[in-house]
Design a protein around this motif. Structure first.
Motif, PDB file in Angstrom:
ATOM      1  N   UNK A 144       0.830  -1.203   0.000  1.00  0.00           N
ATOM      2  CA  UNK A 144       0.000   0.000   0.000  1.00  0.00           C
ATOM      3  C   UNK A 144       0.867   1.256   0.000  1.00  0.00           C
ATOM      4  N   UNK A 145       1.942   1.234   0.767  1.00  0.00           N
ATOM      5  CA  UNK A 145       2.836   2.392   0.799  1.00  0.00           C
ATOM      6  C   UNK A 145       3.487   2.616  -0.561  1.00  0.00           C
ATOM      7  N   UNK A 146       3.895   1.540  -1.218  1.00  0.00           N
ATOM      8  CA  UNK A 146       4.486   1.668  -2.551  1.00  0.00           C
ATOM      9  C   UNK A 146       3.458   2.219  -3.534  1.00  0.00           C
ATOM     10  N   UNK A 147       2.245   1.714  -3.463  1.00  0.00           N
ATOM     11  CA  UNK A 147       1.189   2.224  -4.330  1.00  0.00           C
ATOM     12  C   UNK A 147       0.901   3.687  -4.088  1.00  0.00           C
ATOM     13  N   UNK A 162      -2.057  -0.760  -4.367  1.00  0.00           N
ATOM     14  CA  UNK A 162      -2.932  -0.482  -3.226  1.00  0.00           C
ATOM     15  C   UNK A 162      -4.005  -1.554  -3.072  1.00  0.00           C
ATOM     16  N   UNK A 163      -4.512  -2.071  -4.187  1.00  0.00           N
ATOM     17  CA  UNK A 163      -5.488  -3.175  -4.111  1.00  0.00           C
ATOM     18  C   UNK A 163      -4.838  -4.431  -3.537  1.00  0.00           C
ATOM     19  N   UNK A 165      -2.242  -4.440  -1.507  1.00  0.00           N
ATOM     20  CA  UNK A 165      -2.039  -4.159  -0.084  1.00  0.00           C
ATOM     21  C   UNK A 165      -3.314  -4.301   0.712  1.00  0.00           C
ATOM     22  N   UNK A 166      -4.417  -3.821   0.165  1.00  0.00           N
ATOM     23  CA  UNK A 166      -5.701  -3.941   0.862  1.00  0.00           C
ATOM     24  C   UNK A 166      -6.125  -5.410   0.985  1.00  0.00           C
ATOM     25  N   UNK A 167      -5.865  -6.186  -0.044  1.00  0.00           N
ATOM     26  CA  UNK A 167      -6.220  -7.609   0.007  1.00  0.00           C
ATOM     27  C   UNK A 167      -5.418  -8.325   1.083  1.00  0.00           C
ATOM     28  N   UNK A 168      -4.118  -8.086   1.108  1.00  0.00           N
ATOM     29  CA  UNK A 168      -3.286  -8.701   2.150  1.00  0.00           C
ATOM     30  C   UNK A 168      -3.726  -8.221   3.538  1.00  0.00           C
ATOM     31  N   UNK A 169      -4.118  -6.942   3.630  1.00  0.00           N
ATOM     32  CA  UNK A 169      -4.569  -6.415   4.921  1.00  0.00           C
ATOM     33  C   UNK A 169      -5.864  -7.090   5.374  1.00  0.00           C
ATOM     34  N   UNK A 170      -6.731  -7.437   4.444  1.00  0.00           N
ATOM     35  CA  UNK A 170      -7.973  -8.133   4.809  1.00  0.00           C
ATOM     36  C   UNK A 170      -7.721  -9.596   5.171  1.00  0.00           C
ATOM     37  N   UNK A 171      -6.762 -10.199   4.522  1.00  0.00           N
ATOM     38  CA  UNK A 171      -6.492 -11.623   4.762  1.00  0.00           C
ATOM     39  C   UNK A 171      -5.697 -11.827   6.048  1.00  0.00           C
ATOM     40  N   UNK A 172      -4.873 -10.863   6.440  1.00  0.00           N
ATOM     41  CA  UNK A 172      -4.029 -11.027   7.620  1.00  0.00           C
ATOM     42  C   UNK A 172      -4.826 -11.364   8.886  1.00  0.00           C
ATOM     43  N   UNK A 173      -5.866 -10.598   9.252  1.00  0.00           N
ATOM     44  CA  UNK A 173      -6.608 -10.975  10.453  1.00  0.00           C
ATOM     45  C   UNK A 173      -7.389 -12.276  10.273  1.00  0.00           C
ATOM     46  N   UNK A 174      -7.867 -12.517   9.062  1.00  0.00           N
ATOM     47  CA  UNK A 174      -8.580 -13.778   8.824  1.00  0.00           C
ATOM     48  C   UNK A 174      -7.651 -14.960   9.030  1.00  0.00           C
ATOM     49  N   UNK A 175      -6.402 -14.829   8.569  1.00  0.00           N
ATOM     50  CA  UNK A 175      -5.428 -15.905   8.786  1.00  0.00           C
ATOM     51  C   UNK A 175      -5.136 -16.068  10.268  1.00  0.00           C
ATOM     52  N   UNK A 176      -5.020 -14.948  10.972  1.00  0.00           N
ATOM     53  CA  UNK A 176      -4.771 -15.014  12.414  1.00  0.00           C
ATOM     54  C   UNK A 176      -5.914 -15.695  13.162  1.00  0.00           C
ATOM     55  N   UNK A 177      -7.152 -15.314  12.843  1.00  0.00           N
ATOM     56  CA  UNK A 177      -8.279 -15.951  13.495  1.00  0.00           C
ATOM     57  C   UNK A 177      -8.408 -17.422  13.104  1.00  0.00           C
TER      58      UNK A 177
END
Length: 183
Positions: A144-147, A162-163, A165-177
């Motif tokens: 996201x920062x690079x974008x 940015x898309x 980055x947003x996708x990875x940001x959405x998947x990160x908590x889902x992976x954690x849970x």
């Protein structure tokens, strides 16, 4: 273009049969063909990139054949170490193709392979399970920062980064849970 897919299929089958016919490959199983298939996949990607100079309309078809061959290579990976290497190389290969063609959409397989690579390297390195959402979050912030940094110079790549980055940001908590739920 149907003949192009037929030629790709024949090339792949002939390559595998050639490798199995060599003295060292007589007892080769499916897993031992993962690396040679990776080489063939990279060959298809390179051929697709080269078609830019003579028959540009063939490029996407060769990229599709490379993608299909990369998936076949991944399904035959014998262990996490081989899988980690394969998905990392495929992610880099498809990212290079996207940059060469200046087509951010071609980077989509690289993003998917990146998700797999993080989990495969975690397994290979026997790292704690919390490293998966941590790595996804790090990739999200960096993408996201690079974008954001290139938004004026390269607006299409900025939107793609940015898309991603947003996708990875959405998947990160889902992976954690998911990891917490599996315990």
């Amino acid at each position: 273009t149907g003949w192009l897919y037929a030629a790709g299929w024949v090339t792949t089958v002939g390559y595998v049969l050639l490798l199995r016919g060599l003295p060292a490959g007589e007892g080769a199983g499916a897993g031992s063909l993962s690396m040679p298939r990776m080489g063939l996949c990279l060959g298809f990607l390179l051929a697709g990139a080269a078609t830019r100079f003579w028959r540009a309309e063939f490029g996407i078809h060769l990229y599709i054949m490379g993608l299909l061959l990369s998936i076949a290579s991944l399904t035959a990976a014998p262990d996490a170490a081989m899988l980690a290497v394969l998905v990392t190389v495929f992610a880099a290969g498809f990212l290079a193709v996207a940059a060469w063609e200046d087509a951010p959409l071609l980077a989509f397989p690289a993003a998917v392979f990146g998700f797999i690579a993080v989990a495969a390297w975690q397994q290979r390195l026997d790292a704690p399970s919390y490293t998966i959402p941590l790595a996804y979050s790090t990739i999200a912030v960096l993408a996201y920062a690079a974008g954001f940094a290139i938004r004026r110079a390269m607006p299409r790549w900025s939107a793609a980064a940015r898309a991603c980055g947003a996708t990875y940001a959405l998947v990160a908590p889902a992976a954690g849970f998911g990891i917490l739920g599996a315990r």
